[in-house]
Design a protein around this motif. Structure first.
Motif, mmCIF file in Angstrom:
data_model
loop_
_atom_site.group_PDB
_atom_site.id
_atom_site.type_symbol
_atom_site.label_atom_id
_atom_site.label_comp_id
_atom_site.label_asym_id
_atom_site.label_seq_id
_atom_site.Cartn_x
_atom_site.Cartn_y
_atom_site.Cartn_z
ATOM 1 N N PRO A 1 8.264 4.876 8.562
ATOM 2 C CA PRO A 1 7.958 3.950 7.469
ATOM 3 C C PRO A 1 6.548 3.394 7.602
ATOM 4 O O PRO A 1 6.006 3.276 8.701
ATOM 5 C CB PRO A 1 9.015 2.851 7.634
ATOM 6 N N LEU A 2 5.965 3.058 6.469
ATOM 7 C CA LEU A 2 4.627 2.482 6.453
ATOM 8 C C LEU A 2 4.628 1.126 7.142
ATOM 9 O O LEU A 2 5.513 0.302 6.923
ATOM 10 C CB LEU A 2 4.149 2.329 5.008
ATOM 11 N N THR A 3 3.636 0.901 7.995
ATOM 12 C CA THR A 3 3.475 -0.377 8.678
ATOM 13 C C THR A 3 2.188 -1.038 8.217
ATOM 14 O O THR A 3 1.120 -0.424 8.242
ATOM 15 C CB THR A 3 3.432 -0.191 10.208
ATOM 16 N N ALA B 1 -1.360 7.933 13.285
ATOM 17 C CA ALA B 1 -0.259 8.859 13.548
ATOM 18 C C ALA B 1 1.106 8.194 13.427
ATOM 19 O O ALA B 1 2.123 8.876 13.249
ATOM 20 C CB ALA B 1 -0.415 9.471 14.941
ATOM 21 N N ASN B 2 1.141 6.861 13.522
ATOM 22 C CA ASN B 2 2.401 6.130 13.391
ATOM 23 C C ASN B 2 2.620 5.587 11.982
ATOM 24 O O ASN B 2 3.504 4.765 11.762
ATOM 25 C CB ASN B 2 2.435 4.980 14.399
ATOM 26 N N ASN B 3 1.803 6.047 11.036
ATOM 27 C CA ASN B 3 1.887 5.621 9.636
ATOM 28 C C ASN B 3 1.555 4.137 9.470
ATOM 29 O O ASN B 3 2.095 3.450 8.601
ATOM 30 C CB ASN B 3 3.263 5.919 9.036
ATOM 31 N N CYS C 1 0.834 -1.192 0.000
ATOM 32 C CA CYS C 1 0.000 0.000 0.000
ATOM 33 C C CYS C 1 0.863 1.233 0.000
ATOM 34 O O CYS C 1 1.743 1.380 0.841
ATOM 35 C CB CYS C 1 -0.906 -0.007 1.224
ATOM 36 N N GLY C 2 0.608 2.132 -0.946
ATOM 37 C CA GLY C 2 1.417 3.333 -1.071
ATOM 38 C C GLY C 2 1.134 4.319 0.027
ATOM 39 O O GLY C 2 0.067 4.351 0.602
#
Length: 350
Positions: free
Chosen positions: A39-41, A293-295, A19-20
């Motif tokens: 970074p995305l999680t 909020a933590n991406n 997922c972008g």
């Protein structure tokens, strides 16, 4: 019908999606103290929902002009899916559970009348399945006027029971073959068709989920064009030797954003592994992507929000089975599946 993927289990081995981070909804992605976005999680488990479109648009499947199937989503199909997350760009669907209370209403119009009628499929015991594998446990009831068929999954196959009578065991192959067996009892054929229809919906859901990784790379001014497999010899009459698929983001703007819409069109797109030929297309509307909020990805899919239309619409999507004889390919008209209408789908944080 089995060659066209109208089978119980979704044949989606190895589907992956990433997922972008562009244009996420929710909090829009939190900021580290340094101002660098984390970074995305992607979580290892998400809930899923599949529901009926706004404006009461149903989901239609025509099979060779012989079976006309209408699918209405009642309390929606819902459950959870487990993923193997190696990295945001390397995620694999592992297994899924369809929860008790999930239901669909199926109306069949059969030119031969044997399977005609309306019945409701109610999940009565959570159905567990590995992606690409047959269910290992759980079951559903197929409720028609005057009868209830219980379909229960075991490690070795399926058990069918009519109105509480003793269960009759079948292997998976036998269960699937009941649908096209005119000598089988009608209630047995109906239960096989119910399972096939149920699985076909999941098949399409995972196919759509497989496109999520490429959404941020698709620009409205630069459609993604991919060539399909080429026929090794003479294609069916009127069919190109090599077709293509075109995926286009319809919304304006440089970045992927919530609310975006997409168009996916197929022209004589042949798959050499299945011998299936795909034509027509689908549109995905009201893209949803939310990050906390933590991406961390908390929601993603295509669905309505309030009165905003959203979901997946199929426009005469045709899946044709081709056959080869002495270097000449033809199409079996009785094995052509045409899909119209649609549904919405959403993955969300548990």
């Amino acid at each position: 019908m089995k060659r066209a993927n109208l089978v119980w289990v979704a044949i989606v081995v190895g589907l992956t999606f990433s997922c972008g981070g562009g244009g996420g909804g929710g909090d829009g992605g939190g900021q580290l103290p340094s101002g660098v976005e984390p970074p995305l999680t992607i979580l290892p488990t998400y809930n899923f929902e599949i529901g009926e479109m706004l404006e009461n648009i149903d989901f239609f499947v025509d099979v060779g002009g012989q079976l006309d199937i209408t699918i209405e989503f009642g309390n929606t199909l819902f459950g959870n899916v487990d993923l193997n997350v190696v990295s945001p760009s390397n995620v694999t669907f592992l297994s899924y559970v369809t929860d008790v209370g999930s239901s669909i209403r199926v109306t069949v119009r059969d030119s031969q009348s044997a399977l005609s009628g309306t019945y409701v499929l109610n999940v009565t015991s959570a159905v567990n399945a590995g992606v690409g594998d047959s269910p290992t446990s759980g079951g559903f009831d197929v409720v028609a006027p005057g009868e209830t068929v219980s379909v229960n999954f075991t490690g070795n196959g399926v058990e069918l029971s009519l109105d509480g009578a003793a269960a009759i065991p079948f292997t998976w192959e036998e269960y699937e073959d009941l649908l096209d067996n005119p000598l089988a009892e009608t209630w047995q054929r109906r239960s096989s068709l119910a399972g096939a229809t149920f699985g076909f919906v999941f098949d399409l859901m995972f196919e759509i989920a497989d496109q999520l990784d490429g959404l941020e790379l698709t620009l409205s001014t630069n459609p993604t064009v991919e060539t399909c497999d080429m026929f090794p010899s003479s294609p069916p009459p009127g069919v190109l030797a090599q077709g293509e698929s075109v995926f286009t983001r319809l919304s304006s703007g440089d970045e992927l954003s919530p609310g975006d819409a997409f168009d996916w069109q197929f022209t004589n797109c042949w798959d050499s592994s299945s011998y299936d030929l795909i034509d027509g297309g689908a549109q995905f509307s009201n893209y949803i992507e939310e990050l906390d909020a933590n991406n961390t990805l908390t929601r993603i899919g295509f669905a309505p929000v309030g009165n905003t239309y959203g979901g997946i619409d199929f426009f005469e999507l045709r899946i044709s089975e081709t056959m080869e004889n002495q270097g000449v390919f033809t199409i079996d008209p009785t094995a052509v599946i045409t899909v119209r209408g649609g549904f919405w789908m959403l993955l969300s944080q548990p």
